[in-house]
Design a protein around this motif. Structure first.
Motif, PDB file in Angstrom:
ATOM      1  N   PHE A  58      -4.429  -6.090 -10.439  1.00  0.00           N
ATOM      2  CA  PHE A  58      -5.200  -6.144  -9.207  1.00  0.00           C
ATOM      3  C   PHE A  58      -6.445  -5.285  -9.366  1.00  0.00           C
ATOM      4  N   LEU A  59      -7.497  -5.691  -8.691  1.00  0.00           N
ATOM      5  CA  LEU A  59      -8.739  -4.931  -8.700  1.00  0.00           C
ATOM      6  C   LEU A  59      -8.698  -3.894  -7.588  1.00  0.00           C
ATOM      7  N   SER A  60      -9.058  -2.671  -7.905  1.00  0.00           N
ATOM      8  CA  SER A  60      -9.110  -1.631  -6.880  1.00  0.00           C
ATOM      9  C   SER A  60     -10.408  -1.793  -6.091  1.00  0.00           C
ATOM     10  N   THR A  61     -10.308  -2.386  -4.917  1.00  0.00           N
ATOM     11  CA  THR A  61     -11.495  -2.656  -4.102  1.00  0.00           C
ATOM     12  C   THR A  61     -11.854  -1.492  -3.185  1.00  0.00           C
ATOM     13  N   THR A  62     -10.958  -0.521  -3.046  1.00  0.00           N
ATOM     14  CA  THR A  62     -11.220   0.665  -2.213  1.00  0.00           C
ATOM     15  C   THR A  62     -10.846   1.912  -3.011  1.00  0.00           C
ATOM     16  N   PRO A  63     -11.521   2.171  -4.134  1.00  0.00           N
ATOM     17  CA  PRO A  63     -11.077   3.228  -5.064  1.00  0.00           C
ATOM     18  C   PRO A  63     -11.052   4.625  -4.473  1.00  0.00           C
ATOM     19  N   THR A  64     -11.878   4.905  -3.484  1.00  0.00           N
ATOM     20  CA  THR A  64     -11.933   6.263  -2.941  1.00  0.00           C
ATOM     21  C   THR A  64     -11.215   6.395  -1.604  1.00  0.00           C
ATOM     22  N   ALA A  65     -10.580   5.324  -1.143  1.00  0.00           N
ATOM     23  CA  ALA A  65      -9.944   5.348   0.174  1.00  0.00           C
ATOM     24  C   ALA A  65      -8.694   6.220   0.157  1.00  0.00           C
ATOM     25  N   ARG A  66      -8.466   6.913   1.246  1.00  0.00           N
ATOM     26  CA  ARG A  66      -7.260   7.739   1.370  1.00  0.00           C
ATOM     27  C   ARG A  66      -6.017   6.867   1.453  1.00  0.00           C
ATOM     28  N   PHE A  67      -6.113   5.770   2.195  1.00  0.00           N
ATOM     29  CA  PHE A  67      -4.974   4.863   2.368  1.00  0.00           C
ATOM     30  C   PHE A  67      -5.249   3.593   1.583  1.00  0.00           C
ATOM     31  N   GLN A  68      -4.573   3.448   0.452  1.00  0.00           N
ATOM     32  CA  GLN A  68      -4.798   2.312  -0.422  1.00  0.00           C
ATOM     33  C   GLN A  68      -4.095   1.055   0.108  1.00  0.00           C
ATOM     34  N   PRO A  69      -4.691  -0.121  -0.118  1.00  0.00           N
ATOM     35  CA  PRO A  69      -3.987  -1.365   0.224  1.00  0.00           C
ATOM     36  C   PRO A  69      -2.645  -1.435  -0.497  1.00  0.00           C
ATOM     37  N   GLU A  70      -1.694  -2.137   0.105  1.00  0.00           N
ATOM     38  CA  GLU A  70      -0.360  -2.237  -0.479  1.00  0.00           C
ATOM     39  C   GLU A  70       0.089  -3.686  -0.555  1.00  0.00           C
ATOM     40  N   ILE A  71       0.917  -3.963  -1.562  1.00  0.00           N
ATOM     41  CA  ILE A  71       1.543  -5.273  -1.687  1.00  0.00           C
ATOM     42  C   ILE A  71       3.057  -5.107  -1.682  1.00  0.00           C
ATOM     43  N   ALA A  72       3.731  -6.169  -1.242  1.00  0.00           N
ATOM     44  CA  ALA A  72       5.190  -6.237  -1.310  1.00  0.00           C
ATOM     45  C   ALA A  72       5.565  -7.354  -2.273  1.00  0.00           C
ATOM     46  N   VAL A 158       4.066  -1.911  11.917  1.00  0.00           N
ATOM     47  CA  VAL A 158       5.449  -2.377  12.058  1.00  0.00           C
ATOM     48  C   VAL A 158       6.436  -1.271  11.685  1.00  0.00           C
ATOM     49  N   LEU A 159       6.115  -0.501  10.657  1.00  0.00           N
ATOM     50  CA  LEU A 159       7.048   0.508  10.144  1.00  0.00           C
ATOM     51  C   LEU A 159       6.799   1.892  10.720  1.00  0.00           C
ATOM     52  N   LYS A 160       5.533   2.256  10.863  1.00  0.00           N
ATOM     53  CA  LYS A 160       5.185   3.589  11.380  1.00  0.00           C
ATOM     54  C   LYS A 160       3.699   3.633  11.656  1.00  0.00           C
ATOM     55  N   ARG A 161       3.254   4.724  12.270  1.00  0.00           N
ATOM     56  CA  ARG A 161       1.852   4.870  12.637  1.00  0.00           C
ATOM     57  C   ARG A 161       1.056   5.519  11.509  1.00  0.00           C
ATOM     58  N   THR A 162       1.123   4.893  10.347  1.00  0.00           N
ATOM     59  CA  THR A 162       0.342   5.328   9.192  1.00  0.00           C
ATOM     60  C   THR A 162      -0.368   4.111   8.621  1.00  0.00           C
ATOM     61  N   PRO A 163      -1.681   4.180   8.392  1.00  0.00           N
ATOM     62  CA  PRO A 163      -2.384   3.019   7.851  1.00  0.00           C
ATOM     63  C   PRO A 163      -1.771   2.557   6.532  1.00  0.00           C
ATOM     64  N   SER A 164      -1.775   1.288   6.320  1.00  0.00           N
ATOM     65  CA  SER A 164      -1.329   0.611   5.108  1.00  0.00           C
ATOM     66  C   SER A 164       0.182   0.730   4.889  1.00  0.00           C
ATOM     67  N   SER A 165       0.685   1.907   4.580  1.00  0.00           N
ATOM     68  CA  SER A 165       2.123   2.039   4.329  1.00  0.00           C
ATOM     69  C   SER A 165       2.953   1.802   5.583  1.00  0.00           C
ATOM     70  N   GLY A 166       2.346   1.967   6.751  1.00  0.00           N
ATOM     71  CA  GLY A 166       3.045   1.689   8.004  1.00  0.00           C
ATOM     72  C   GLY A 166       2.970   0.244   8.434  1.00  0.00           C
ATOM     73  N   TYR A 167       2.171  -0.544   7.695  1.00  0.00           N
ATOM     74  CA  TYR A 167       2.056  -1.966   7.998  1.00  0.00           C
ATOM     75  C   TYR A 167       3.161  -2.730   7.261  1.00  0.00           C
TER      76      TYR A 167
END
Length: 335
Positions: A58-72, A158-167
């Motif tokens: 995968f290409l890192s499209t947000t390399p400096t972001a605190r909350f990185q995109p996630e895949i399942a 859905v999981l918690k009030r944290t961006p990306s990992s909480g989705y």
């Protein structure tokens, strides 16, 4: 994933062994050829044979972001594997070399990701299996359902009030409803968006985002059988009479965009514009089927977004509503 509910199909992207479910386009980002999406819930489906390894990049499209995109990643019916995009292993090892069904889902991102003007969505640059392995594109064997909405439909919080990992776009009510009906999940939803309100990440309001992947790229043509609309939660500040007109115009736009599909409209879970939607349903009985949600006993992460339990309840209620409206034979797999 039950093997009998999936069917072999043809590849529809730049990787020969995979089926891209949802709104994907071929795009060149940072001089690399990618399959790219801005929609949570978009998925990659394939069957592997004669290999215990899947190669992914995968290409890192947000390399400096605190909350990185996630895949399942789902392998057969095993519990999902969850990865930040910048931590996905180049080689995903599977226990056995027998046939495996694999589903990779864009599960989470952050509202700060500039998906509309800066290509900060999900981009995959490589997918293959080593020789003598084989990758076969597969897709759900049933109907195609387009889910149109905001963060609730996208799968945020859905999981918690944290961006990306909480989705959990792979586990929200839209994903579960599609799986209940063995249907393809065509997700068209963005955080904070409405009929008039713009979403986060530069996303425009729904009349624009249903037709585009980003600010300049028209979405590929799709032919869903069923459209499910859950929008209006973020438009509460607007006048109700204005919103009634906007809803009607939007439903006609969707009818023009997806002429082969039937429209189903959820009253937003917080009951925004319930009165106006009921009036529209009475005035336009052939335009859409209205689904009441006031009696759904949902649980929430906050006051708006169903949590995991609430998502399962909403999926069960929506599945039952669709089965009741269309009849169980409509969703039955006949081949």
């Amino acid at each position: 994933m039950k093997q009998s509910r999936y069917t072999e199909t043809t590849a529809n992207g730049c990787f020969s062994g995979a089926y891209f479910m949802g709104r994907w386009i071929q795009n060149t980002i940072l001089n690399q050829r990618t399959m790219y999406t801005t929609n949570l819930g978009a998925a990659i489906l394939l069957m592997t044979k004669h290999t215990d390894c899947l190669n992914l990049k995968f290409l890192s499209t947000t390399p400096t972001a605190r909350f990185q995109p996630e895949i399942a990643i789902f392998i057969d019916d095993d519990p999902e594997l969850r990865f930040k995009v910048n931590e996905v292993p180049d080689e995903l090892h599977i226990k056995l070399k027998g046939p495996h069904l694999i589903r990779i889902v864009f599960a989470g991102n952050s509202d700060s990701d500039e998906i509309w003007q800066q290509s900060q969505g999900l981009a995959i640059t490589h997918l293959s299996v080593p020789n003598p392995g084989v990758a076969i594109p597969v897709k759900p064997a049933g109907k195609t359902i387009a889910f149109i909405g905001d963060s609730i439909t996208a799968g945020c919080w859905v999981l918690k009030r944290t961006p990306s990992s909480g989705y959990a776009a792979e586990q929200n009510y839209a994903a579960q409803t599609a799986r209940n009906l063995d249907a393809q999940d065509l997700r068209i939803a963005y955080s904070a968006a409405g009929l008039l309100r713009y979403g986060t990440g530069g996303v425009p309001a729904a009349p624009r985002f249903i037709k585009y992947i980003d600010f300049e790229t028209p979405a590929p043509q799709y032919h869903p059988d069923v459209v499910v609309i859950n929008i209006g939660t973020n438009d509460r500040r607007f006048d109700s009479s204005l919103m009634k007109i906007q809803f009607l115009n939007f439903f006609h736009e969707l009818q023009d965009l997806f002429p082969e599909a039937t429209l189903n409209v959820l009253i937003p879970f917080n009951q925004s514009f319930a009165k106006e939607l009921r009036e529209l349903a009475q005035e336009n009985p052939s335009l859409f089927f209205l689904i009441e949600t006031a009696q759904w006993t949902l649980t929430f992460t906050d006051q708006a977004h169903p949590d995991l339990q609430g998502s399962a309840i909403a999926a069960k209620q929506l599945t039952n509503a669709l089965l009741s409206h269309y009849g169980s034979d409509y969703f039955k797999i006949t081949c």
